[in-house]
Design an enzyme around this catalytic site. Sequence first.
Site, PDB file in Angstrom:
ATOM      1  N   GLY A 154      42.479  27.950  28.648  1.00 43.42           N
ATOM      2  CA  GLY A 154      43.035  28.870  29.527  1.00 43.42           C
ATOM      3  C   GLY A 154      42.164  28.890  30.681  1.00 43.42           C
ATOM      4  N   ILE A 156      39.719  30.426  31.742  1.00 36.23           N
ATOM      5  CA  ILE A 156      37.951  29.995  31.771  1.00 36.23           C
ATOM      6  C   ILE A 156      37.798  28.802  31.415  1.00 36.23           C
ATOM      7  CG2 ILE A 156      35.826  30.823  30.865  1.00 36.23           C
ATOM      8  CD1 ILE A 156      36.972  33.663  30.577  1.00 36.23           C
ATOM      9  N   ARG A 236      33.668  34.756  22.068  1.00 31.87           N
ATOM     10  CA  ARG A 236      33.517  35.960  21.267  1.00 31.87           C
ATOM     11  C   ARG A 236      32.560  35.372  20.198  1.00 31.87           C
ATOM     12  NH1 ARG A 236      34.755  38.386  24.874  1.00 31.87           N
ATOM     13  NH2 ARG A 236      36.441  40.266  25.026  1.00 31.87           N
ATOM     14  N   GLU A 265      27.097  42.101  17.787  1.00 33.05           N
ATOM     15  CA  GLU A 265      26.735  42.106  19.237  1.00 33.05           C
ATOM     16  C   GLU A 265      26.539  43.781  19.468  1.00 33.05           C
ATOM     17  OE1 GLU A 265      29.219  41.180  22.665  1.00 33.05           O
ATOM     18  OE2 GLU A 265      28.979  39.298  21.914  1.00 33.05           O
ATOM     19  N   HIS A 284      25.926  38.891  26.578  1.00 29.03           N
ATOM     20  CA  HIS A 284      27.298  39.130  26.972  1.00 29.03           C
ATOM     21  C   HIS A 284      27.488  39.382  28.480  1.00 29.03           C
ATOM     22  CE1 HIS A 284      31.432  39.974  25.058  1.00 29.03           C
ATOM     23  NE2 HIS A 284      31.862  39.423  26.467  1.00 29.03           N
TER      24      HIS A 284
END
Length: 325
Positions: A154, A156, A236, A265, A284
């Site tokens: 995508g 990123i 993720r 997380e 993150h």
Amino acid sequence: MSLVLLTHPLPEDWIASLRGRVELLIGPESPVGFSPELLERLPEAEGLLTLLTDRVDEALLARAPRLRVVSNMAVGVDNVDVAACTRRGIPVGNTPGVLADATADLTLALLLAAARGIFQAAADARQGRWTTWSPTGWLGADLAGAVVGIVGMGQIGRAVARRVHGFGARIVYVNPSPRPQVEAVLGAERVPLERLLRESDFVTLHCPLNAETRHLIDADALRAMKPTAVLVNAARGAVVDTTALVQALRERWIAAAALDVTDPEPLPPEHPLYHLPNCLITPHIGSATHGTRRRMAEIACENLLAGLEGRRLPHCVNPEVYDEG
Ligand code: DGY
């Protein structure tokens, strides 16, 4: 004025566009998620401005019958039950594009830090273990000439591809559809995941978290990687099976991992991943630059206002709500 619940305070100038246009109820700095005060006002709320740490699920939606828009200040929307929103005709907004460069920069920082053992080397220097220039000390891996496997091409993934191409790496990638532009310009090759894992010196994850990608990198995948390979995760945490990763790093199925995201997380301080010398963890921070976070908030406000005013969201992850209307 429509009532909007914002789960966490944001700098005033990031959300200036909302002032005077909505009644804004802002949650406390902590805890994450919807505070009791926000939950109490859910029945009246017409808009939600959420963070990736807020769960928007069936139970929450059932308590918000007047809701007309959910605006998530993130590109990922795995914290939102998008299907449930769609069933209720509620558009869900996200913030794509603006964080691609910041996240790709952080990915390269992690990748290079892991490849060159920078944290260990810096600690050694600081703690007096730099006693001489050692021809065989602190040896790492080259990025020039290496194969970088990008999972998820995508915005990123493409920003990462441009960067590693600049470093002289060869790119293989996995994506649901081909990306002719990265193939033509950067010489990237779309391959099956098995081949990417087998051939890559660096595997970097940039796919969304969904039913197909949860634990995509499991024990079998980690065993398929080269023992010299580095795994980078800036997507993720749950794309990787954490238990399998601990074993893979302990037993050196792979050389190292650099994680900006973890599962769970935040990762509790006693977690075994922190105690592995070949694992580097950041909290993150992929999109954490002043300009990027501000732009993300501004886009989240634009999506929110569009939803409240009955306009199409500039960035909507469930555009089918408009077809059905
Ligand atoms: C996102 O927007 O999904 C990112 O994870 C935030 O850094």
